[in-house]
Design a protein around this motif. Structure first.
Motif, mmCIF file in Angstrom:
data_model
loop_
_atom_site.group_PDB
_atom_site.id
_atom_site.type_symbol
_atom_site.label_atom_id
_atom_site.label_comp_id
_atom_site.label_asym_id
_atom_site.label_seq_id
_atom_site.Cartn_x
_atom_site.Cartn_y
_atom_site.Cartn_z
ATOM 1 N N THR A 73 0.831 -1.203 0.000
ATOM 2 C CA THR A 73 0.000 0.000 0.000
ATOM 3 C C THR A 73 0.864 1.251 0.000
ATOM 4 O O THR A 73 0.597 2.212 -0.733
ATOM 5 N N MET A 74 1.922 1.242 0.811
ATOM 6 C CA MET A 74 2.817 2.385 0.856
ATOM 7 C C MET A 74 3.499 2.592 -0.491
ATOM 8 O O MET A 74 3.685 3.725 -0.938
ATOM 9 N N ALA A 75 3.889 1.494 -1.138
ATOM 10 C CA ALA A 75 4.509 1.621 -2.464
ATOM 11 C C ALA A 75 3.540 2.289 -3.438
ATOM 12 O O ALA A 75 3.926 3.181 -4.204
ATOM 13 N N ASP A 76 2.284 1.878 -3.405
ATOM 14 C CA ASP A 76 1.271 2.482 -4.285
ATOM 15 C C ASP A 76 1.111 3.969 -4.002
ATOM 16 O O ASP A 76 1.008 4.796 -4.918
ATOM 17 N N ILE A 77 1.064 4.324 -2.724
ATOM 18 C CA ILE A 77 0.879 5.726 -2.342
ATOM 19 C C ILE A 77 2.061 6.579 -2.796
ATOM 20 O O ILE A 77 1.891 7.649 -3.396
ATOM 21 N N LEU A 78 3.270 6.096 -2.534
ATOM 22 C CA LEU A 78 4.453 6.895 -2.834
ATOM 23 C C LEU A 78 4.704 7.021 -4.331
ATOM 24 O O LEU A 78 5.408 7.941 -4.761
ATOM 25 N N GLU A 79 4.130 6.136 -5.126
ATOM 26 C CA GLU A 79 4.254 6.236 -6.574
ATOM 27 C C GLU A 79 3.087 6.994 -7.209
ATOM 28 O O GLU A 79 3.005 7.106 -8.427
ATOM 29 N N SER A 80 2.197 7.511 -6.382
ATOM 30 C CA SER A 80 1.017 8.232 -6.857
ATOM 31 C C SER A 80 1.254 9.739 -6.745
ATOM 32 O O SER A 80 2.294 10.187 -6.239
ATOM 33 N N PRO A 81 0.294 10.565 -7.200
ATOM 34 C CA PRO A 81 0.419 12.008 -6.967
ATOM 35 C C PRO A 81 0.614 12.358 -5.498
ATOM 36 O O PRO A 81 1.284 13.340 -5.177
ATOM 37 N N ALA A 82 0.032 11.553 -4.591
ATOM 38 C CA ALA A 82 0.245 11.797 -3.164
ATOM 39 C C ALA A 82 1.712 11.692 -2.809
ATOM 40 O O ALA A 82 2.237 12.442 -1.978
ATOM 41 N N GLU A 132 14.814 5.382 1.517
ATOM 42 C CA GLU A 132 16.083 5.603 0.820
ATOM 43 C C GLU A 132 15.930 5.371 -0.678
ATOM 44 O O GLU A 132 16.416 6.153 -1.506
ATOM 45 N N ARG A 133 15.227 4.302 -1.034
ATOM 46 C CA ARG A 133 15.042 4.002 -2.459
ATOM 47 C C ARG A 133 14.179 5.060 -3.133
ATOM 48 O O ARG A 133 14.472 5.510 -4.250
ATOM 49 N N TRP A 134 13.116 5.470 -2.466
ATOM 50 C CA TRP A 134 12.142 6.393 -3.061
ATOM 51 C C TRP A 134 12.624 7.843 -3.046
ATOM 52 O O TRP A 134 12.613 8.530 -4.075
ATOM 53 N N PHE A 135 13.081 8.326 -1.888
ATOM 54 C CA PHE A 135 13.395 9.745 -1.745
ATOM 55 C C PHE A 135 14.837 10.071 -2.128
ATOM 56 O O PHE A 135 15.086 11.069 -2.808
ATOM 57 N N VAL A 136 15.786 9.261 -1.698
ATOM 58 C CA VAL A 136 17.195 9.568 -1.947
ATOM 59 C C VAL A 136 17.603 9.152 -3.359
ATOM 60 O O VAL A 136 18.193 9.931 -4.105
ATOM 61 N N LEU A 168 9.162 2.228 -6.636
ATOM 62 C CA LEU A 168 8.688 1.243 -5.677
ATOM 63 C C LEU A 168 7.561 0.444 -6.326
ATOM 64 O O LEU A 168 6.711 1.012 -7.009
ATOM 65 N N ASP A 169 7.556 -0.872 -6.110
ATOM 66 C CA ASP A 169 6.477 -1.700 -6.637
ATOM 67 C C ASP A 169 6.234 -2.869 -5.698
ATOM 68 O O ASP A 169 6.908 -3.020 -4.676
ATOM 69 N N VAL A 194 7.623 -6.947 -1.409
ATOM 70 C CA VAL A 194 7.726 -8.343 -0.963
ATOM 71 C C VAL A 194 9.157 -8.664 -0.544
ATOM 72 O O VAL A 194 9.396 -9.324 0.481
ATOM 73 N N ALA A 195 10.132 -8.192 -1.323
ATOM 74 C CA ALA A 195 11.530 -8.454 -1.000
ATOM 75 C C ALA A 195 11.919 -7.811 0.330
ATOM 76 O O ALA A 195 12.620 -8.427 1.148
ATOM 77 N N VAL A 196 11.475 -6.589 0.564
ATOM 78 C CA VAL A 196 11.799 -5.906 1.816
ATOM 79 C C VAL A 196 11.181 -6.642 3.007
ATOM 80 O O VAL A 196 11.822 -6.838 4.042
ATOM 81 N N VAL A 197 9.941 -7.074 2.856
ATOM 82 C CA VAL A 197 9.272 -7.794 3.948
ATOM 83 C C VAL A 197 9.970 -9.118 4.224
ATOM 84 O O VAL A 197 10.290 -9.441 5.383
ATOM 85 N N ASP A 198 10.220 -9.904 3.179
ATOM 86 C CA ASP A 198 10.747 -11.263 3.364
ATOM 87 C C ASP A 198 12.240 -11.301 3.676
ATOM 88 O O ASP A 198 12.697 -12.178 4.422
ATOM 89 N N GLU A 199 13.001 -10.363 3.110
ATOM 90 C CA GLU A 199 14.454 -10.422 3.261
ATOM 91 C C GLU A 199 14.994 -9.531 4.369
ATOM 92 O O GLU A 199 16.117 -9.743 4.836
ATOM 93 N N VAL A 200 14.213 -8.549 4.772
ATOM 94 C CA VAL A 200 14.691 -7.600 5.785
ATOM 95 C C VAL A 200 13.808 -7.562 7.019
ATOM 96 O O VAL A 200 14.265 -7.846 8.136
ATOM 97 N N MET A 201 12.549 -7.241 6.830
ATOM 98 C CA MET A 201 11.688 -6.976 7.974
ATOM 99 C C MET A 201 11.436 -8.217 8.829
ATOM 100 O O MET A 201 11.646 -8.200 10.048
ATOM 101 N N LEU A 202 10.980 -9.281 8.202
ATOM 102 C CA LEU A 202 10.686 -10.483 8.980
ATOM 103 C C LEU A 202 11.919 -11.065 9.672
ATOM 104 O O LEU A 202 11.859 -11.376 10.873
ATOM 105 N N PRO A 203 13.049 -11.230 8.971
ATOM 106 C CA PRO A 203 14.232 -11.763 9.656
ATOM 107 C C PRO A 203 14.667 -10.908 10.850
ATOM 108 O O PRO A 203 15.014 -11.447 11.907
ATOM 109 N N LEU A 204 14.661 -9.592 10.691
ATOM 110 C CA LEU A 204 15.101 -8.725 11.782
ATOM 111 C C LEU A 204 14.115 -8.710 12.936
ATOM 112 O O LEU A 204 14.486 -8.785 14.109
ATOM 113 N N LEU A 205 12.832 -8.588 12.611
ATOM 114 C CA LEU A 205 11.820 -8.501 13.656
ATOM 115 C C LEU A 205 11.701 -9.788 14.453
ATOM 116 O O LEU A 205 11.565 -9.767 15.687
ATOM 117 N N MET A 206 11.776 -10.912 13.779
ATOM 118 C CA MET A 206 11.544 -12.189 14.442
ATOM 119 C C MET A 206 12.803 -12.737 15.103
ATOM 120 O O MET A 206 12.748 -13.714 15.852
#
Length: 210
Positions: free
Chosen positions: A107-116, A181-185, A190-191, A196-208
């Protein structure tokens, strides 16, 4: 999953009413038109291109009607951001942390790639030189994000998927930071695949791992 049109969607009520009683209030139809105009001009022309003339032209109102309420574009944008503070992202509880995170980040990827997203980028850049805009952004759109993300993590902790207090950890900040970093810098797209890659490769491993 449901979501607002973005952190900076034009509020139906228009920009927040000024606290300065000396300024004249505009009728609701003009409030809405001005809110939509601010959003449109920010997305199309950026902060530097946002002038009272451009907002008045896009809103179909006289420039004087705007100046009666806001003395500068920074003042106008602060009011705009205050109105946006009620626009929260809502992600349905799927019952699992992974699916909740996928829903949130796609959802965030969709928002940040929109006029918003384009409007948000303009405001983030403006906040460097306009402290009032920075404060309003943190209290509005950024607070909406923080609240929703914390709810996702808190639900997972309640289910036993995560440790209590994970919301305030560095691990919790990693995924959103990569998005930023990817979007603003870098200005890269973003798609869903990236989300999916950020969730599976970064977020879940670190959080869990905590």
């Amino acid at each position: 999953m449901t979501v607002s049109d973005g952190f900076l969607r034009p509020s139906a009520a228009g920009p927040a009413r000024t606290r300065d009683a000396r300024r004249q209030a505009l009728d609701p139809s003009r409030d809405k038109a001005i809110a939509g105009a601010v959003f449109q001009v920010l997305a199309e022309l950026g902060y530097r291109g946002l002038t009272m003339d451009e907002v008045a032209l896009a809103a179909g109102v006289g420039k004087g009607a705007i100046y009666r309420r806001w003395s500068s574009k920074a003042d106008l944008l602060v009011s705009f951001l205050e109105a946006a503070s009620d626009d929260a992202i809502t992600v349905i509880d799927t019952g699992t942390l992974r699916e909740d995170l996928l829903g949130l980040m796609t959802t965030m990827a969709d928002i940040l790639e929109s006029p918003a997203g384009r409007a948000t980028r303009a405001l983030i850049g403006a906040s460097v030189d306009e402290p009032a805009i920075a404060v309003a952004y943190r209290r509005g759109p950024l607070a909406c994000w923080d609240k929703t993300y914390a709810e996702v993590l808190s639900r997972a902790a309640d289910r036993g998927e995560l440790s209590p207090g994970i919301c305030n950890s560095v691990a919790a900040q990693a995924g959103p930071a990569i998005f930023y970093e990817r979007w603003f810098v870098r200005g890269e797209r973003l798609d869903e695949q990236f989300a999916v890659a950020v969730v599976d490769e970064v977020m879940l491993p670190l959080l869990m791992a905590r």
